[in-house]
Design a protein around this motif. Sequence first.
Motif, PDB file in Angstrom:
ATOM      1  N   SER A 102     -25.304   5.050  27.894  1.00 57.91           N
ATOM      2  CA  SER A 102     -25.447   6.470  27.585  1.00 57.91           C
ATOM      3  C   SER A 102     -24.364   7.275  28.279  1.00 57.91           C
ATOM      4  O   SER A 102     -23.722   6.818  29.215  1.00 57.91           O
ATOM      5  N   VAL A 103     -24.197   8.513  27.813  1.00 58.33           N
ATOM      6  CA  VAL A 103     -23.240   9.439  28.396  1.00 58.33           C
ATOM      7  C   VAL A 103     -23.914  10.807  28.457  1.00 58.33           C
ATOM      8  O   VAL A 103     -24.599  11.225  27.522  1.00 58.33           O
ATOM      9  N   ASP A 161     -26.517  18.721  15.370  1.00 53.37           N
ATOM     10  CA  ASP A 161     -26.758  19.587  16.526  1.00 53.37           C
ATOM     11  C   ASP A 161     -27.797  18.903  17.411  1.00 53.37           C
ATOM     12  O   ASP A 161     -28.926  18.633  16.977  1.00 53.37           O
ATOM     13  N   VAL A 162     -27.442  18.632  18.677  1.00 53.04           N
ATOM     14  CA  VAL A 162     -28.373  17.898  19.553  1.00 53.04           C
ATOM     15  C   VAL A 162     -29.629  18.703  19.829  1.00 53.04           C
ATOM     16  O   VAL A 162     -30.672  18.143  20.204  1.00 53.04           O
ATOM     17  N   ALA A 163     -29.563  20.039  19.656  1.00 52.42           N
ATOM     18  CA  ALA A 163     -30.735  20.890  19.863  1.00 52.42           C
ATOM     19  C   ALA A 163     -31.412  21.229  18.541  1.00 52.42           C
ATOM     20  O   ALA A 163     -32.192  22.175  18.464  1.00 52.42           O
ATOM     21  N   THR A 216     -28.075  14.067  27.058  1.00 55.24           N
ATOM     22  CA  THR A 216     -27.785  12.656  27.312  1.00 55.24           C
ATOM     23  C   THR A 216     -27.772  11.940  25.982  1.00 55.24           C
ATOM     24  O   THR A 216     -28.745  12.009  25.212  1.00 55.24           O
ATOM     25  N   LEU A 217     -26.677  11.257  25.679  1.00 59.91           N
ATOM     26  CA  LEU A 217     -26.459  10.621  24.384  1.00 59.91           C
ATOM     27  C   LEU A 217     -26.389   9.114  24.540  1.00 59.91           C
ATOM     28  O   LEU A 217     -25.655   8.613  25.404  1.00 59.91           O
ATOM     29  N   ARG A 218     -27.132   8.421  23.717  1.00 63.60           N
ATOM     30  CA  ARG A 218     -27.013   6.965  23.674  1.00 63.60           C
ATOM     31  C   ARG A 218     -25.967   6.609  22.622  1.00 63.60           C
ATOM     32  O   ARG A 218     -26.035   7.079  21.481  1.00 63.60           O
ATOM     33  N   ILE A 219     -25.009   5.788  23.015  1.00 60.13           N
ATOM     34  CA  ILE A 219     -23.911   5.423  22.126  1.00 60.13           C
ATOM     35  C   ILE A 219     -24.295   4.182  21.340  1.00 60.13           C
ATOM     36  O   ILE A 219     -24.693   3.158  21.918  1.00 60.13           O
ATOM     37  N   SER A 269     -21.432  13.173  16.205  1.00 63.22           N
ATOM     38  CA  SER A 269     -21.369  12.360  14.994  1.00 63.22           C
ATOM     39  C   SER A 269     -22.551  11.381  14.975  1.00 63.22           C
ATOM     40  O   SER A 269     -23.243  11.215  15.981  1.00 63.22           O
ATOM     41  N   PRO A 270     -22.804  10.713  13.853  1.00 68.33           N
ATOM     42  CA  PRO A 270     -23.940   9.789  13.759  1.00 68.33           C
ATOM     43  C   PRO A 270     -23.863   8.588  14.709  1.00 68.33           C
ATOM     44  O   PRO A 270     -24.839   7.840  14.818  1.00 68.33           O
ATOM     45  N   HIS A 271     -22.742   8.430  15.406  1.00 65.41           N
ATOM     46  CA  HIS A 271     -22.602   7.320  16.341  1.00 65.41           C
ATOM     47  C   HIS A 271     -23.455   7.518  17.596  1.00 65.41           C
ATOM     48  O   HIS A 271     -23.595   6.588  18.398  1.00 65.41           O
ATOM     49  N   PHE A 272     -23.990   8.726  17.775  1.00 66.25           N
ATOM     50  CA  PHE A 272     -24.766   9.041  18.973  1.00 66.25           C
ATOM     51  C   PHE A 272     -26.225   9.297  18.621  1.00 66.25           C
ATOM     52  O   PHE A 272     -26.538   9.854  17.556  1.00 66.25           O
ATOM     53  N   SER A 273     -27.086   8.925  19.551  1.00 70.85           N
ATOM     54  CA  SER A 273     -28.508   9.233  19.442  1.00 70.85           C
ATOM     55  C   SER A 273     -28.897  10.093  20.645  1.00 70.85           C
ATOM     56  O   SER A 273     -28.934   9.585  21.776  1.00 70.85           O
TER      57      SER A 273
END
Length: 781
Positions: free
Chosen positions: A539-540, A720-722, A775-778, A747-751
């Motif tokens: 994650s990042v 949008d993450v929110a 916090t994004l899971r790659i 982009s769709p590469h992140f969850s």
Amino acid sequence: MLATLESFFHRLRRRFSRSEWAIRRFGLPVSNDTGEEPGLLLIQIDGLSRHQMETAVASNRMPFLRGLIQRGCPLHTFYPGAPTTTPAVQAELYYGVQAGVPAFSFLDRERGEMGSMFDSEWAKTFESKFSENAEGLLKDGSSWSNIYTGGASPDESHFCVASLGLSTLWRTGKFGSFFLFLLLEIPAVLRILVLVALELILGLGDAVMGILRGRNVLMELGMLLSRMGVGIGLREVVTVGARVDLARGLPIVHVNFLGYDELSHRRGPHSAFAHWSLRGIDIAIEKLWREAHRSRRRDYQVWIFSDHGQERTRSIASEVSGGLEGIVSDCLDLAREKDAPFRSPPRRPLLRPQRTAPAAVFSQDKPFALAAMGPVGHLYFPHPMDDAQKTALARRLVEHIPGVLCVSCDGEVTWHDAQGETLLSQEVPPTLARHPETLRAELITDLQIFARSKNAGDLILLGWGGENKSWSFAPERGGHAGPGLEETQGFLLVPPGTLLPQGAEHFVRPSGLRAAARSLLGREALPGQSRLTDSKNESVTVMSYNVHSCRGMDGRISPRRIARAIHQQRVDIVALQELDQGKARSRAEDQAGLIAEQLGFFLAFCPTVICGEERYGHAVLSRWPFKIIKCAPLPAHPGGMWPEPRGALWLHIQAPGSSLHLLATHLGLTAAERFQQMTALLGDEWIGHVLDREPVILCGDLNLTPGSPAHRLAASRLRDVAGTYRRGVRTFSTIRLVAQLDHIFVSPHFSPETVFAPNNHLTRVASDHLPLVTTLRIARS
């Protein structure tokens, strides 16, 4: 405009602050040009174990501390070492000296005197020895209601045992200052008088009930005086004085609240009577915390801790005829009469010189000396005993008291109790087996150091016998000094992201707290620690933060405060907007560079307004190295209101196990301008051609609300993450949150795993925007 108004009210509050008024009236020295320098307020709640603190928080006795914990302040165990007494803890905290004194009362073998650390001359003498090899932690600061000055000057040491001598008080003019305080601080004096009167009414009733239940009359009256004097009077005076020191900008201020410890000794640490005092302490802490964060002369952090806990005890002095002295006398007589080691010459030679005690403290009628002010007693003899004699006497003693520590002629320490004998260098005594495993080894090591210390007794008598089986050798119902579960586990509450020594996840000891404090103040590096821990490869954590030229809502410009707000969230990448570089209005500082230096991050800056040597723009800070793909201006809408050049910064960041694209920007103020700029960013000249193929993050202060045309355009290509929040995650303004202007699209590469806007005192005052964090899971290919 909102920030200007809020800053005006902050200045108005300072203008009418009683602390500032006291500074002017007393002519007190202040720190100048130190607003960006770190400061530390240490608040000590004497004698409050972690368990009792958590109980008080759960029962809402300490709502302010409860709020700090709920807002993310991490709670650590504070391990005091051995013995668990304030003089020993503060010797290690201030000077790094472990087991500097063996008890509150003991025999000084060099001076040939039996004395107490409550005595001013004794405290001065031992602090002088400690300071020979180390600088005091409180150098240039102030000490309130402690045993030692901690390196603070005599003028800045207040109600400390080591500075309470009459000559010191007269020489430093504290008699006159106290009466001047009474004249000038009328509101504070009236408050103290009202609180003391209320406490007197409550205390009288409690004292009468205690006397009717058969408790000692003098002890009950003494407790009443303690409630009013220490629990109320001293607490309030110390709070007022420390608030003034914080307004003055002293680099470090240490305040010790004694009320709970005093009342716990008399009624027990668990008692409602003792816990009653915690509400007043909690209010005092809140006042100091707010004063520290309002100070314009220093960038303060506030650390709250307890030096040790207390055990619920029964009293041998009250319940056993003759007390501990009678037990020792009887056991010694029996040993001399019946035990072979006392009736025959020593069976083994002494391998090294034994500690001797001066004959002046003994008499023919009393062939031993005893110092026992709590659950630990030090037993001294005029002549050295051999190992067999010590063992024989220890076996007699543990028939009446829970434990005895005995140091052999070759330095080995043995724990004697009713279950047998345990060599501490090889085994764990059964009585200590219930201590946390991470703490046990440290405690056993400290007990050996403590037992071997120069002024420790020839035998050390222990009242700790396990849960609900503890005794004190003094007339008290709560005690400390020994290795009990509560005694050895205080607490430490610090702001999120505070740098602490390695192992802090298990406990922090006084020397570790000293090192962390010195690191915060810039006096030494903290070994084995980095600014931020490495994040997980999976994650990042990304932040977007408009920092308002680092000008807070209090009007103070502070890149260091912004760095702390970022550091608290342990982010990997942060996009910052509204940064100055070389501008006169912000001390000509490179704000992005200062923040990156504080965090230890890589930096890329995108200037959008350039006027000579002055620059203004936005930046990206990253834990990991990156390559700048593009840094360029964005199109401006002709005829727009409040025209300001806008730009964007495109980086390719090499995160562990993967790489990603980050596009950071700060869009214009009109809807048409924002739509035009967003169209450009999503086009082929920017990230349009990589959106479908590689991980992309677009973030910044986009000056748009969810559902607006530019937002819908971005959401058509990115997520949008929110987006799960109907009105978004509000980030503006920190005075009253009304809208989300800061956004992170992916982009769709992140969850997205989490998304929030940290809303605490630091973020509310540091800028007019809250940061947005996700916090994004790659996704792995």
